[in-house]
Design a protein around this motif. Structure first.
Motif, PDB file in Angstrom:
ATOM      1  N   MET A   1       0.847  -1.189   0.000  1.00  0.00           N
ATOM      2  CA  MET A   1       0.000   0.000   0.000  1.00  0.00           C
ATOM      3  C   MET A   1       0.884   1.240   0.000  1.00  0.00           C
ATOM      4  O   MET A   1       1.915   1.271   0.642  1.00  0.00           O
ATOM      5  N   PRO A   2       0.491   2.263  -0.727  1.00  0.00           N
ATOM      6  CA  PRO A   2       1.286   3.493  -0.721  1.00  0.00           C
ATOM      7  C   PRO A   2       1.421   4.037   0.686  1.00  0.00           C
ATOM      8  O   PRO A   2       0.478   4.047   1.452  1.00  0.00           O
ATOM      9  N   VAL A   3       2.628   4.512   1.007  1.00  0.00           N
ATOM     10  CA  VAL A   3       2.870   5.001   2.366  1.00  0.00           C
ATOM     11  C   VAL A   3       3.461   6.399   2.359  1.00  0.00           C
ATOM     12  O   VAL A   3       4.209   6.756   3.248  1.00  0.00           O
ATOM     13  N   ILE A   4       3.133   7.196   1.366  1.00  0.00           N
ATOM     14  CA  ILE A   4       3.623   8.567   1.349  1.00  0.00           C
ATOM     15  C   ILE A   4       3.158   9.282   2.608  1.00  0.00           C
ATOM     16  O   ILE A   4       2.033   9.123   3.039  1.00  0.00           O
ATOM     17  N   CYS A   5       4.039  10.073   3.240  1.00  0.00           N
ATOM     18  CA  CYS A   5       3.730  10.677   4.523  1.00  0.00           C
ATOM     19  C   CYS A   5       3.205  12.091   4.358  1.00  0.00           C
ATOM     20  O   CYS A   5       3.470  12.757   3.365  1.00  0.00           O
ATOM     21  N   LEU A   6       2.473  12.551   5.371  1.00  0.00           N
ATOM     22  CA  LEU A   6       1.842  13.864   5.300  1.00  0.00           C
ATOM     23  C   LEU A   6       2.844  14.999   5.157  1.00  0.00           C
ATOM     24  O   LEU A   6       2.558  16.012   4.533  1.00  0.00           O
ATOM     25  N   LEU A  99      -5.202   8.878  -2.704  1.00  0.00           N
ATOM     26  CA  LEU A  99      -5.164  10.236  -3.223  1.00  0.00           C
ATOM     27  C   LEU A  99      -4.827  11.195  -2.097  1.00  0.00           C
ATOM     28  O   LEU A  99      -5.388  11.105  -1.001  1.00  0.00           O
ATOM     29  N   ILE A 100      -3.907  12.130  -2.351  1.00  0.00           N
ATOM     30  CA  ILE A 100      -3.536  13.169  -1.390  1.00  0.00           C
ATOM     31  C   ILE A 100      -3.729  14.507  -2.079  1.00  0.00           C
ATOM     32  O   ILE A 100      -3.162  14.751  -3.143  1.00  0.00           O
ATOM     33  N   ASP A 111      -7.877   7.046   1.382  1.00  0.00           N
ATOM     34  CA  ASP A 111      -7.529   5.642   1.183  1.00  0.00           C
ATOM     35  C   ASP A 111      -8.778   4.942   0.662  1.00  0.00           C
ATOM     36  O   ASP A 111      -9.735   4.715   1.417  1.00  0.00           O
ATOM     37  N   GLU A 112      -8.778   4.631  -0.625  1.00  0.00           N
ATOM     38  CA  GLU A 112      -9.977   4.078  -1.244  1.00  0.00           C
ATOM     39  C   GLU A 112     -10.320   2.701  -0.693  1.00  0.00           C
ATOM     40  O   GLU A 112     -11.491   2.372  -0.501  1.00  0.00           O
ATOM     41  N   ALA A 113      -9.289   1.876  -0.429  1.00  0.00           N
ATOM     42  CA  ALA A 113      -9.534   0.525   0.073  1.00  0.00           C
ATOM     43  C   ALA A 113     -10.200   0.544   1.439  1.00  0.00           C
ATOM     44  O   ALA A 113     -11.062  -0.291   1.742  1.00  0.00           O
ATOM     45  N   LEU A 114      -9.815   1.499   2.270  1.00  0.00           N
ATOM     46  CA  LEU A 114     -10.387   1.610   3.616  1.00  0.00           C
ATOM     47  C   LEU A 114     -11.614   2.513   3.649  1.00  0.00           C
ATOM     48  O   LEU A 114     -12.279   2.606   4.683  1.00  0.00           O
ATOM     49  N   ALA A 220     -17.645   7.599   3.054  1.00  0.00           N
ATOM     50  CA  ALA A 220     -16.288   7.474   3.578  1.00  0.00           C
ATOM     51  C   ALA A 220     -16.215   8.013   5.011  1.00  0.00           C
ATOM     52  O   ALA A 220     -16.881   8.989   5.355  1.00  0.00           O
ATOM     53  N   ASP A 221     -15.414   7.376   5.853  1.00  0.00           N
ATOM     54  CA  ASP A 221     -15.151   7.882   7.198  1.00  0.00           C
ATOM     55  C   ASP A 221     -14.144   9.025   7.097  1.00  0.00           C
ATOM     56  O   ASP A 221     -13.105   8.894   6.441  1.00  0.00           O
ATOM     57  N   VAL A 222     -14.447  10.156   7.747  1.00  0.00           N
ATOM     58  CA  VAL A 222     -13.575  11.322   7.700  1.00  0.00           C
ATOM     59  C   VAL A 222     -13.081  11.612   9.115  1.00  0.00           C
ATOM     60  O   VAL A 222     -13.878  11.803  10.027  1.00  0.00           O
ATOM     61  N   ILE A 223     -11.759  11.630   9.292  1.00  0.00           N
ATOM     62  CA  ILE A 223     -11.184  11.856  10.604  1.00  0.00           C
ATOM     63  C   ILE A 223     -10.136  12.962  10.518  1.00  0.00           C
ATOM     64  O   ILE A 223      -9.581  13.231   9.457  1.00  0.00           O
TER      65      ILE A 223
END
Length: 245
Positions: A1-6, A99-100, A111-114, A220-223
């Motif tokens: 899974m892509p792990v690009i950081c914020l 997508l970021i 995160d589309e999968a989640l 989608a869950d938004v946090i």
């Protein structure tokens, strides 16, 4: 899974909008990595590129590989001043799409999968940003300990070590060739390496503002740091045709 950081908020250099151009349009002369970086950021107002990202373990094993594309824009249409952190859209494709989007105030990670959207203030996401120097190369020495590493694998390498003791990266490497940023590599304290290779880099092209707006998909869950105003902010990750011709 892509792990690009914020904190990999890609910032855009100050400069007027020019005609669409490739990054290597000017004659190239022998330059240091720092000079190559300054050449890359000179008059940069927008950018689009393809990329391949690999996560590499300490023993050289590729743990994950993904592809995608990135768009950047300093000014949205009608704005006199750019966001201090710029605007960007970073899209991963494949089995685990992600997508970021940075809209100038917040960074949205979908995160589309989640079916999950994580939101952070863009100012917070940029606090440990290895590419903040694209806004102003003169900030590089203020935020990082910088060292030229010479030519490796056909690129001139610049090593950045954050002066922030709480940085999540041990070091960052920038690889430059012919006035273009070709590689970004980040290594943590455990030796895990996140390496991004850029290709088909085009600068100063017309980009639609909708690229840099995001509305969480229905369900989608938004946090995180969600705006108080729930009015739709723009397009969802499923929208296409965002390059202006």
């Amino acid at each position: 899974m892509p792990v690009i950081c914020l904190f990999m908020v890609l910032l855009i250099a100050v400069g007027p909008v020019a005609a669409q151009q490739r990054v290597d349009i000017q004659p190239y002369v022998e330059l240091s990595a720092r000079e190559d970086l300054e050449r890359f950021t000179n008059d940069l107002s927008s950018l689009h590129a393809q990329f391949t990202q690999r996560i590499i373990s300490t023993d050289g094993y590729v743990e994950d590989e993904s592809v995608g594309e990135v768009w950047l824009k300093k000014h949205l249409d009608g704005q006199d001043d750019a966001s201090p952190s710029g605007h960007f859209r970073w899209a991963y494709y494949g089995e685990f799409p992600e997508l970021i989007v940075a809209d100038g105030e917040r960074v949205w990670i979908y995160d589309e999968a989640l079916a999950q959207v994580t939101v952070r203030l863009q100012s917070q996401a940029a606090a440990d940003n290895p590419l903040a120097l694209l806004t102003d190369v003169s900030l590089m020495d203020e935020q990082f300990v910088v060292r030229e590493l010479g030519d490796i694998d056909g690129m001139r390498l610049l090593e950045l070590r954050s002066r922030n003791e709480e940085s999540q990266f041990e070091r960052v490497l920038l690889g430059l060739t012919n006035g273009s940023l070709d590689m970004l590599a980040m290594e943590d304290a455990f030796g895990l390496r996140t390496e991004v290779r850029f290709s088909d880099v085009t600068r100063n092209l017309q980009l639609a503002d909708e690229l840099f707006r995001f509305t969480p998909p229905e369900g989608a869950d938004v946090i995180g740091n969600v705006p108080d105003d729930s009015t739709p902010l723009g397009v969802t990750s499923g929208d296409h045709g965002l390059l202006m011709q």
